[in-house]
Design an enzyme around this catalytic site. Structure first.
Site, PDB file in Angstrom:
ATOM      1  N   LEU A 180     -18.055  27.373 -40.329  1.00  0.00           N
ATOM      2  CA  LEU A 180     -18.350  27.806 -41.704  1.00  0.00           C
ATOM      3  C   LEU A 180     -17.947  26.732 -42.723  1.00  0.00           C
ATOM      4  O   LEU A 180     -18.150  26.903 -43.922  1.00  0.00           O
ATOM      5  CB  LEU A 180     -17.564  29.087 -42.027  1.00  0.00           C
ATOM      6  CG  LEU A 180     -18.044  30.386 -41.391  1.00  0.00           C
ATOM      7  CD1 LEU A 180     -17.040  31.497 -41.676  1.00  0.00           C
ATOM      8  CD2 LEU A 180     -19.419  30.783 -41.928  1.00  0.00           C
TER       9      LEU A 180
ATOM     10  N   LYS B 121      -6.474  16.713 -33.848  1.00  0.00           N
ATOM     11  CA  LYS B 121      -5.371  16.928 -34.785  1.00  0.00           C
ATOM     12  C   LYS B 121      -4.183  15.990 -34.550  1.00  0.00           C
ATOM     13  O   LYS B 121      -3.402  15.752 -35.448  1.00  0.00           O
ATOM     14  CB  LYS B 121      -4.924  18.393 -34.750  1.00  0.00           C
ATOM     15  CG  LYS B 121      -5.974  19.319 -35.376  1.00  0.00           C
ATOM     16  CD  LYS B 121      -5.464  20.739 -35.498  1.00  0.00           C
ATOM     17  CE  LYS B 121      -6.431  21.575 -36.321  1.00  0.00           C
ATOM     18  NZ  LYS B 121      -5.863  22.867 -36.704  1.00  0.00           N
TER      19      LYS B 121
ATOM     20  N   ASP C 251      -3.126  23.703 -43.146  1.00  0.00           N
ATOM     21  CA  ASP C 251      -3.021  25.042 -42.544  1.00  0.00           C
ATOM     22  C   ASP C 251      -1.778  25.755 -43.072  1.00  0.00           C
ATOM     23  O   ASP C 251      -1.827  26.931 -43.424  1.00  0.00           O
ATOM     24  CB  ASP C 251      -2.897  24.945 -41.013  1.00  0.00           C
ATOM     25  CG  ASP C 251      -4.264  24.838 -40.340  1.00  0.00           C
ATOM     26  OD1 ASP C 251      -5.254  25.303 -40.925  1.00  0.00           O
ATOM     27  OD2 ASP C 251      -4.319  24.283 -39.223  1.00  0.00           O
TER      28      ASP C 251
ATOM     29  N   ARG D  63       3.799  37.500 -24.686  1.00  0.00           N
ATOM     30  CA  ARG D  63       3.665  38.298 -23.458  1.00  0.00           C
ATOM     31  C   ARG D  63       4.902  38.036 -22.597  1.00  0.00           C
ATOM     32  O   ARG D  63       5.415  36.907 -22.571  1.00  0.00           O
ATOM     33  CB  ARG D  63       2.438  37.842 -22.668  1.00  0.00           C
ATOM     34  CG  ARG D  63       1.158  38.205 -23.340  1.00  0.00           C
ATOM     35  CD  ARG D  63       0.023  37.947 -22.419  1.00  0.00           C
ATOM     36  NE  ARG D  63      -0.574  36.627 -22.630  1.00  0.00           N
ATOM     37  CZ  ARG D  63      -1.837  36.371 -22.374  1.00  0.00           C
ATOM     38  NH1 ARG D  63      -2.624  37.304 -21.891  1.00  0.00           N
ATOM     39  NH2 ARG D  63      -2.340  35.163 -22.570  1.00  0.00           N
TER      40      ARG D  63
ATOM     41  N   TYR E  40     -10.422  35.794 -38.144  1.00  0.00           N
ATOM     42  CA  TYR E  40     -11.378  36.038 -39.240  1.00  0.00           C
ATOM     43  C   TYR E  40     -12.736  36.539 -38.733  1.00  0.00           C
ATOM     44  O   TYR E  40     -13.631  36.807 -39.538  1.00  0.00           O
ATOM     45  CB  TYR E  40     -11.561  34.792 -40.121  1.00  0.00           C
ATOM     46  CG  TYR E  40     -11.907  33.534 -39.377  1.00  0.00           C
ATOM     47  CD1 TYR E  40     -10.901  32.646 -39.013  1.00  0.00           C
ATOM     48  CD2 TYR E  40     -13.216  33.231 -39.046  1.00  0.00           C
ATOM     49  CE1 TYR E  40     -11.197  31.490 -38.331  1.00  0.00           C
ATOM     50  CE2 TYR E  40     -13.525  32.070 -38.367  1.00  0.00           C
ATOM     51  CZ  TYR E  40     -12.508  31.204 -38.012  1.00  0.00           C
ATOM     52  OH  TYR E  40     -12.811  30.049 -37.329  1.00  0.00           O
TER      53      TYR E  40
ATOM     54  N   GLY F  96      -7.787  37.063 -41.847  1.00  0.00           N
ATOM     55  CA  GLY F  96      -7.737  35.617 -41.609  1.00  0.00           C
ATOM     56  C   GLY F  96      -8.691  34.772 -42.427  1.00  0.00           C
ATOM     57  O   GLY F  96      -8.466  33.572 -42.585  1.00  0.00           O
TER      58      GLY F  96
END
Ligand code: NAP
Length: 280
Positions: A15, A63, A99, A146, A216, A237
């Site tokens: 997007l 990144k 972020d 978890r 999101y 999100g």
């Protein structure tokens, strides 16, 4: 004319072009923003082209891979050893991480405080960032993973202790049962197409004042629906996705955006995503 783009591989149906075009519009600019998808072995050969851009965003797998080519690094990018935005001036590239600031601005825009009891479910890339930012803001942090991934939770708690000087709790997400001022889902549980999944129990959700789901797609996850039903404040999100893009423009152009400007873009992108899914 200054050009911009997103590098990554693969890029799929990002997007980013639509979000950035809306942000350029708010700045009164008309600039090209392209998707630049290339495999990792082509990165060295792409650097000359990237230096011609005014700025670009970065997603997986670049990144960290871009570090050797950067002339400078912003504090947050160094702290997380992760760059998702680059500003280019006179061919020199400086790396930033938007972020984390995007997360903080999302919380601010919804009047959500980070200095209470914050539970982050998931200890992956974005969960690590949420937990460290919350610890920096003075939260009592619980990292829920978890049971089988307890070692990852412990490693993150150790990093929080080393970098922020505060001790975080580690809990099993399957049996989580405690009150929190804020619960953050930083796992893909509930993401399209597995929309019937929820990362924590209803009993747990009922004990949370605020729930932030960083997923999101879909716009409203099962976790968000349950949290709303149980009376919690809920944040989705897409807000963060748009804010982290907006922070890139603040870096590139010195702009400043308000929630009143960002909220309509968030709603528009949620509609765009829903329309794409209806067609798929
Ligand atoms: P990641 O590095 O792969 O980490 C995923 C985490 O989720 C891991 O801790 C993993 O634990 C946990 N997990 C996976 N399946 C689980 C399950 N069934 N139950 C409990 N925990 C589970 O991914 P990431 O990059 O952090 O991204 C996580 C999510 O955030 C994705 O949905 C992504 O789309 C979203 N995200 C949103 C934004 C935004 O701007 N809104 C930005 C970045 C990411 P294990 O080690 O046990 O597998």
């Amino acid at each position: 004319m200054d050009s911009y783009g997103l590098i990554g591989y693969p890029l799929g149906h990002s997007l980013s072009p639509q979000i950035h075009q809306r942000l350029f519009g708010l700045e009164g600019l008309d600039r090209p923003y392209s998707l630049l998808a290339f495999p990792p072995e082509e990165l060295p050969g792409q650097i000359g082209r990237l230096r011609q851009l005014r700025g670009f965003n970065i997603t997986i797998p670049y990144k960290q891979a871009l570090f050797p080519y950067l002339a400078g690094l912003d504090g947050r990018a160094a702290f997380y050893h992760s760059v998702n935005t680059v500003s280019v001036q006179n061919g020199e590239m400086t790396g930033y991480n938007t972020d984390c600031i995007g997360f903080l601005r999302t919380m601010q825009s919804h009047n959500v405080r980070l200095d209470g009891s914050v539970c982050v479910v998931g200890a992956g890339g974005v969960g690590r960032m949420f937990a460290l930012e919350a610890a920096r803001e003075g939260a009592q942090v619980t990292v829920a993973v978890r049971a089988a991934s307890r070692a990852k939770g412990e490693a993150l708690a150790e990093e929080i202790l080393q970098k922020c000087g505060v001790r975080a709790q580690v809990a099993a997400s399957e049996t989580l049962d405690a009150p929190f001022s804020l619960l953050i889902n930083a796992t893909p549980v509930g993401m399209f197409p597995q929309v019937d999944a929820c990362p924590v129990s209803e009993r747990q959700i009922a004990q949370c004042a605020v729930v932030f789901d960083c997923i999101y797609n879909p716009r409203e996850t099962l976790l968000m629906r349950r949290a709303k039903m149980l009376g919690a404040q809920v944040v989705g999100g897409m807000d963060m996705l748009v804010w982290q893009a907006a922070i890139a423009h603040e870096i590139w152009h010195g702009s400043h955006f308000t929630p009143e400007q960002i909220d309509p873009i968030t709603a528009e992108m949620e509609q765009l995503l829903a329309a794409r899914e209806a067609q798929a």
